[in-house]
Design an enzyme around this catalytic site. Structure first.
Site, PDB file in Angstrom:
ATOM      1  N   GLN A  54       0.758  -1.113  -0.022  1.00 16.08           N
ATOM      2  CA  GLN A  54      -0.082   0.056   0.108  1.00 16.08           C
ATOM      3  C   GLN A  54       0.879   1.258   0.051  1.00 16.08           C
ATOM      4  O   GLN A  54       2.108   1.241   0.155  1.00 16.08           O
ATOM      5  CB  GLN A  54      -0.837   0.163   1.177  1.00 16.08           C
ATOM      6  CG  GLN A  54      -2.268  -0.433   1.169  1.00 16.08           C
ATOM      7  CD  GLN A  54      -3.298  -0.170   2.116  1.00 16.08           C
ATOM      8  OE1 GLN A  54      -2.851  -0.522   3.211  1.00 16.08           O
ATOM      9  NE2 GLN A  54      -4.347   0.484   1.984  1.00 16.08           N
ATOM     10  N   HIS A  55       0.117   2.498  -0.494  1.00 16.24           N
ATOM     11  CA  HIS A  55       0.707   3.777  -0.202  1.00 16.24           C
ATOM     12  C   HIS A  55       1.962   4.193  -0.924  1.00 16.24           C
ATOM     13  O   HIS A  55       1.770   5.433  -1.176  1.00 16.24           O
ATOM     14  CB  HIS A  55       1.267   3.997   1.275  1.00 16.24           C
ATOM     15  CG  HIS A  55       0.215   3.538   2.278  1.00 16.24           C
ATOM     16  ND1 HIS A  55      -0.971   3.952   2.381  1.00 16.24           N
ATOM     17  CD2 HIS A  55       0.568   2.793   3.550  1.00 16.24           C
ATOM     18  CE1 HIS A  55      -1.622   3.155   3.565  1.00 16.24           C
ATOM     19  NE2 HIS A  55      -0.615   2.450   4.133  1.00 16.24           N
ATOM     20  N   ASP A 227      -1.683  -4.883   0.230  1.00 21.15           N
ATOM     21  CA  ASP A 227      -1.335  -5.978   0.873  1.00 21.15           C
ATOM     22  C   ASP A 227      -2.036  -6.609   2.021  1.00 21.15           C
ATOM     23  O   ASP A 227      -2.478  -7.688   2.134  1.00 21.15           O
ATOM     24  CB  ASP A 227       0.155  -5.871   1.336  1.00 21.15           C
ATOM     25  CG  ASP A 227       0.524  -4.796   2.243  1.00 21.15           C
ATOM     26  OD1 ASP A 227      -0.245  -3.773   2.512  1.00 21.15           O
ATOM     27  OD2 ASP A 227       1.650  -4.439   2.135  1.00 21.15           O
TER      28      ASP A 227
END
Length: 427
Positions: A54-55, A227
């Site tokens: 993520q991110h 994830d």
């Protein structure tokens, strides 16, 4: 790769990619192709999906080329940018609009950092993607001009609710799908994107949980997932379940039927990959705490467990605050670790091992308390990740967490979740 009807793993492939907090996405692309080849290729695959970190910030120019190495979730250089955004908009307003209060992990803060520290690169940004968005785009045949079969069609970037919800410029209330599951409002907060980057840019289209697109060979491609959302699918988590993952980072996330809003920023109000929500608390310090103390004591992980279990609960007052890499929850990016309660009696190898396990688990236990404070139902805890294989962790966790803990067999749950999602679009 799994059987769509039974879920059984048929074959698998692995490939390494660089560690660190800043990575050239080309390394992921090479690793993905190597792993697919090792797993026997895609010729007999009917549908696929990608679960990824993520991110992270993957920025592309108008020709579809990566402008600079991707900043990953664990890159804390944008901590100051997070503070600036909170000052400008207010934590309560940001939490209401996006479910998040910015910290260095989220994409919005990395874009603000790019604007402030690399303005020439920021000005070139035509599209912003996350790791799984970009890999899905590439594997579907899109990519840099002159280097891909289908060209740099930025409008073909796609994502899912879980990854969009971790950007800091997406609103779960503004996202809508029609009765057939087709998305009619993508949910992006363009004002926040422009405030971060300095201008608007193309963003991945947010697909519904059962919506799919095609690759260049006509296979169905599911939306993919961040994830943690992928892991929730992989372990079969549903409303009322809380998953505690002890890997490089530690995460506590629950599947909920209702969104959460936490102006303190302790609980991130993510969405999951199945149409629900995934309120989550994350820590930067997890399994590597055990790695560090095991190395200090010159033992392997089994040896660390034996030492920890030989000590009494509470480690005779020895306490390890395990902020070896700063911390995300609480938001202390510049913090360091501390060992307290040291006396001649308490400072033993056994107590140090116990303090390491209890300290790491206490950070995750605080995450459970934060979810309870927001009235998130928690009926079953599932412990996964490399750290869950520690006997000491398994035995000590129920007392620290205050609830029974189940530990499923080790598995690649993010990959299994992606496979489960791919199977769902074949219905």
């Amino acid at each position: 790769m799994t059987d769509a009807e039974t879920g059984a793993v048929i074959r698998e492939g692995r490939a390494a990619h660089p560690a660190g907090t800043e990575v050239d996405p080309a390394a992921w692309w090479s690793a993905l192709q190597e792993a697919i080849s090792a797993a026997g290729g895609l010729d007999d695959v009917a549908a696929w999906s990608i679960g990824g970190q993520q991110h992270g910030m993957v920025v592309l120019d108008a020709d579809g080329r990566v402008i600079r190495p991707a900043l990953l979730w664990n890159d804390t250089r944008s901590a100051g940018a997070a503070t600036d955004l909170i000052t400008e908009f207010g934590a309560e307003d940001l939490a209401r609009r996006t479910g998040l209060v910015p910290v260095a992990s989220f994409t919005i803060t990395k874009l603000r950092w790019l604007r402030d520290h690399e303005p020439e690169n920021a000005a070139r940004v035509a599209a912003v993607a996350l790791p799984h968005d970009w890999l899905t785009w590439r594997l579907r045949g899109y990519g840099p001009r002159g280097e891909s079969a289908r060209g740099p069609v930025l409008e073909e970037l796609v994502t899912d609710r879980s990854d969009a919800s971790g950007t800091g410029y997406w609103s779960p209330d503004a996202w809508r799908a029609d009765a057939a599951g087709k998305v009619v409002a993508d949910g992006y907060d363009r004002d926040l994107l422009a405030a971060a980057l300095g201008h608007d840019a193309a963003l991945p289209r947010v697909l519904g949980p059962r919506e799919w697109v095609a690759d260049r060979d006509g296979r169905r491609v599911a939306p993919g997932a961040g994830d943690n959302a992928g892991a929730a699918l992989g372990v079969g988590a549903g409303p009322g379940d809380v998953v505690i993952s002890i890997g490089t980072s530690g995460t506590v996330f629950a599947v909920s039927e209702h969104r959460t809003i936490d102006p303190t920023g302790t609980v991130a109000g993510f969405a999951d990959a199945d149409g629900h929500f995934l309120p989550l608390v994350a820590t930067l310090n997890a399994a590597r705490v055990l790695d560090t103390i095991a190395a200090l004591l010159s033992v392997d992980h089994d040896g660390l467990s034996r030492l920890a279990l030989a000590a009494e609960p509470g480690a005779a007052g020895l306490t390890l605050l395990p902020y070896f890499e700063g911390e995300r929850t609480p938001n202390l990016p510049d913090a360091t670790a501390a060992l307290t309660g040291m006396t001649l009696a308490s400072t033993t190898r056994e107590n140090l091992a116990r303090a390491a396990v209890e300290g790491m688990l206490s950070g995750l236990g605080a995450g459970l308390d934060a979810l309870r404070a927001l009235n998130v139902p928690l009926r079953r805890a599932v412990l996964i990740g490399g750290g869950a294989q520690s006997e000491a962790v398994r035995e000590i966790a129920p007392a620290v967490f205050g609830m029974p803990v189940e530990v499923p067999s080790p598995g690649e749950y993010v990959a299994l979740g992606a496979a489960r999602q791919a199977a769902s679009v074949l219905d």
